[in-house]
Design a protein around this motif. Sequence first.
Motif, PDB file in Angstrom:
ATOM      1  N   THR A 125       0.810  -1.205   0.000  1.00  0.00           N
ATOM      2  CA  THR A 125       0.000   0.000   0.000  1.00  0.00           C
ATOM      3  C   THR A 125       0.852   1.268   0.000  1.00  0.00           C
ATOM      4  N   TYR A 126       1.938   1.277   0.757  1.00  0.00           N
ATOM      5  CA  TYR A 126       2.751   2.494   0.860  1.00  0.00           C
ATOM      6  C   TYR A 126       3.926   2.500  -0.108  1.00  0.00           C
ATOM      7  N   THR A 127       4.423   1.347  -0.484  1.00  0.00           N
ATOM      8  CA  THR A 127       5.566   1.281  -1.397  1.00  0.00           C
ATOM      9  C   THR A 127       5.118   1.201  -2.851  1.00  0.00           C
ATOM     10  N   LEU A 128       3.862   0.974  -3.110  1.00  0.00           N
ATOM     11  CA  LEU A 128       3.234   0.808  -4.423  1.00  0.00           C
ATOM     12  C   LEU A 128       3.562  -0.515  -5.107  1.00  0.00           C
ATOM     13  N   VAL A 129       4.770  -1.043  -4.906  1.00  0.00           N
ATOM     14  CA  VAL A 129       5.119  -2.295  -5.579  1.00  0.00           C
ATOM     15  C   VAL A 129       6.062  -3.118  -4.701  1.00  0.00           C
ATOM     16  N   GLU A 130       5.848  -4.415  -4.725  1.00  0.00           N
ATOM     17  CA  GLU A 130       6.728  -5.375  -4.048  1.00  0.00           C
ATOM     18  C   GLU A 130       7.156  -6.383  -5.098  1.00  0.00           C
ATOM     19  N   GLY A 131       8.457  -6.604  -5.209  1.00  0.00           N
ATOM     20  CA  GLY A 131       8.967  -7.520  -6.214  1.00  0.00           C
ATOM     21  C   GLY A 131       9.422  -8.836  -5.620  1.00  0.00           C
ATOM     22  N   TYR A 132       9.261  -9.908  -6.381  1.00  0.00           N
ATOM     23  CA  TYR A 132       9.668 -11.254  -5.988  1.00  0.00           C
ATOM     24  C   TYR A 132      10.392 -11.897  -7.157  1.00  0.00           C
ATOM     25  N   GLU A 133      11.534 -12.497  -6.905  1.00  0.00           N
ATOM     26  CA  GLU A 133      12.240 -13.279  -7.919  1.00  0.00           C
ATOM     27  C   GLU A 133      12.148 -14.727  -7.492  1.00  0.00           C
ATOM     28  N   LEU A 134      11.470 -15.533  -8.283  1.00  0.00           N
ATOM     29  CA  LEU A 134      11.161 -16.903  -7.887  1.00  0.00           C
ATOM     30  C   LEU A 134      11.467 -17.878  -9.008  1.00  0.00           C
ATOM     31  N   ASN A 135      11.688 -19.118  -8.619  1.00  0.00           N
ATOM     32  CA  ASN A 135      11.956 -20.178  -9.578  1.00  0.00           C
ATOM     33  C   ASN A 135      11.017 -21.341  -9.269  1.00  0.00           C
ATOM     34  N   PRO A 136       9.986 -21.549 -10.093  1.00  0.00           N
ATOM     35  CA  PRO A 136       9.012 -22.601  -9.813  1.00  0.00           C
ATOM     36  C   PRO A 136       9.478 -23.991 -10.261  1.00  0.00           C
ATOM     37  N   GLY A 137      10.716 -24.338  -9.962  1.00  0.00           N
ATOM     38  CA  GLY A 137      11.214 -25.645 -10.369  1.00  0.00           C
ATOM     39  C   GLY A 137      11.641 -25.672 -11.818  1.00  0.00           C
ATOM     40  N   GLN A 138      11.739 -24.529 -12.417  1.00  0.00           N
ATOM     41  CA  GLN A 138      12.176 -24.435 -13.803  1.00  0.00           C
ATOM     42  C   GLN A 138      13.573 -23.821 -13.815  1.00  0.00           C
ATOM     43  N   SER A 139      14.190 -23.787 -14.974  1.00  0.00           N
ATOM     44  CA  SER A 139      15.538 -23.251 -15.056  1.00  0.00           C
ATOM     45  C   SER A 139      15.555 -21.730 -14.972  1.00  0.00           C
ATOM     46  N   ALA A 140      14.499 -21.082 -15.389  1.00  0.00           N
ATOM     47  CA  ALA A 140      14.480 -19.626 -15.426  1.00  0.00           C
ATOM     48  C   ALA A 140      13.811 -19.044 -14.182  1.00  0.00           C
ATOM     49  N   VAL A 141      14.333 -17.924 -13.733  1.00  0.00           N
ATOM     50  CA  VAL A 141      13.737 -17.184 -12.630  1.00  0.00           C
ATOM     51  C   VAL A 141      12.614 -16.325 -13.188  1.00  0.00           C
ATOM     52  N   ARG A 142      11.481 -16.298 -12.506  1.00  0.00           N
ATOM     53  CA  ARG A 142      10.371 -15.412 -12.906  1.00  0.00           C
ATOM     54  C   ARG A 142      10.306 -14.265 -11.912  1.00  0.00           C
ATOM     55  N   ARG A 143      10.082 -13.100 -12.426  1.00  0.00           N
ATOM     56  CA  ARG A 143       9.875 -11.929 -11.580  1.00  0.00           C
ATOM     57  C   ARG A 143       8.375 -11.663 -11.512  1.00  0.00           C
ATOM     58  N   ILE A 144       7.899 -11.541 -10.294  1.00  0.00           N
ATOM     59  CA  ILE A 144       6.496 -11.231 -10.068  1.00  0.00           C
ATOM     60  C   ILE A 144       6.452  -9.922  -9.301  1.00  0.00           C
ATOM     61  N   TYR A 145       5.660  -8.980  -9.807  1.00  0.00           N
ATOM     62  CA  TYR A 145       5.508  -7.691  -9.163  1.00  0.00           C
ATOM     63  C   TYR A 145       4.065  -7.541  -8.703  1.00  0.00           C
ATOM     64  N   HIS A 146       3.925  -7.213  -7.420  1.00  0.00           N
ATOM     65  CA  HIS A 146       2.613  -7.026  -6.805  1.00  0.00           C
ATOM     66  C   HIS A 146       2.449  -5.524  -6.542  1.00  0.00           C
ATOM     67  N   PHE A 147       1.516  -4.913  -7.263  1.00  0.00           N
ATOM     68  CA  PHE A 147       1.250  -3.487  -7.132  1.00  0.00           C
ATOM     69  C   PHE A 147      -0.021  -3.262  -6.327  1.00  0.00           C
ATOM     70  N   ASP A 148      -0.021  -2.221  -5.516  1.00  0.00           N
ATOM     71  CA  ASP A 148      -1.240  -1.736  -4.860  1.00  0.00           C
ATOM     72  C   ASP A 148      -1.286  -0.239  -5.124  1.00  0.00           C
ATOM     73  N   LEU A 149      -2.179   0.173  -6.001  1.00  0.00           N
ATOM     74  CA  LEU A 149      -2.239   1.571  -6.423  1.00  0.00           C
ATOM     75  C   LEU A 149      -3.286   2.380  -5.662  1.00  0.00           C
ATOM     76  N   TYR A 150      -3.761   1.845  -4.540  1.00  0.00           N
ATOM     77  CA  TYR A 150      -4.824   2.497  -3.770  1.00  0.00           C
ATOM     78  C   TYR A 150      -4.466   3.934  -3.396  1.00  0.00           C
ATOM     79  N   ARG A 151      -3.235   4.167  -3.002  1.00  0.00           N
ATOM     80  CA  ARG A 151      -2.811   5.496  -2.549  1.00  0.00           C
ATOM     81  C   ARG A 151      -2.194   6.354  -3.652  1.00  0.00           C
ATOM     82  N   LEU A 152      -2.235   5.882  -4.872  1.00  0.00           N
ATOM     83  CA  LEU A 152      -1.670   6.635  -5.984  1.00  0.00           C
ATOM     84  C   LEU A 152      -2.479   7.917  -6.198  1.00  0.00           C
ATOM     85  N   GLY A 153      -1.782   9.054  -6.217  1.00  0.00           N
ATOM     86  CA  GLY A 153      -2.470  10.321  -6.392  1.00  0.00           C
ATOM     87  C   GLY A 153      -2.800  10.627  -7.837  1.00  0.00           C
ATOM     88  N   ASP A 154      -1.902  10.281  -8.748  1.00  0.00           N
ATOM     89  CA  ASP A 154      -2.061  10.606 -10.157  1.00  0.00           C
ATOM     90  C   ASP A 154      -1.361   9.520 -10.963  1.00  0.00           C
TER      91      ASP A 154
END
Length: 154
Positions: A65-94
């Motif tokens: 809510t306050y940082t707007l985005v939280e990032g995660y670098e994860l590997n679901p048992g595959q060779s490549a890392v996936r980046r997942i970004y969780h955004f919460d734009l509730y407090r975004l002014g513009d």
Amino acid sequence: MHHYQCQLNSEDEMVVFGRRLGELLALHPQSVTVHLLGELGAGKTTLTRGILRAFGHQGAVKSPTYTLVEGYELNPGQSAVRRIYHFDLYRLGDPEELEYMGIRDYFADDNICLIEWPARGEGVLPEPDIVVRIQAEGEGRRLQLESRSLALDF
């Protein structure tokens, strides 16, 4: 376009559904944008926790809510890392504030972007591949999923 809906009667069921959605997202190697719609307390972050569990994340998941985005670098048992970004734009002014944080970089490569309150970024955010609507219904939640560009088999 594919539609799916279900009734979820507990937080655990929301996490399980999120995990299944995450498993399906892991099958798509391209960038995916998911809009999460629902009132405060509807379960958007709980659903996100389930999605992250599918990629092996076991830690806490809090709404950014306050940082707007939280990032995660994860590997679901595959060779490549996936980046997942969780955004919460509730407090975004513009929506223009998103440009200052380099928002377009998040939607590159094979990243998965989960966005709460996407209407607050209208005009800047890309069109969603998936829209998830969560509504309180009795003691549970009615979940409606609309896949606009991916074939998802629930």
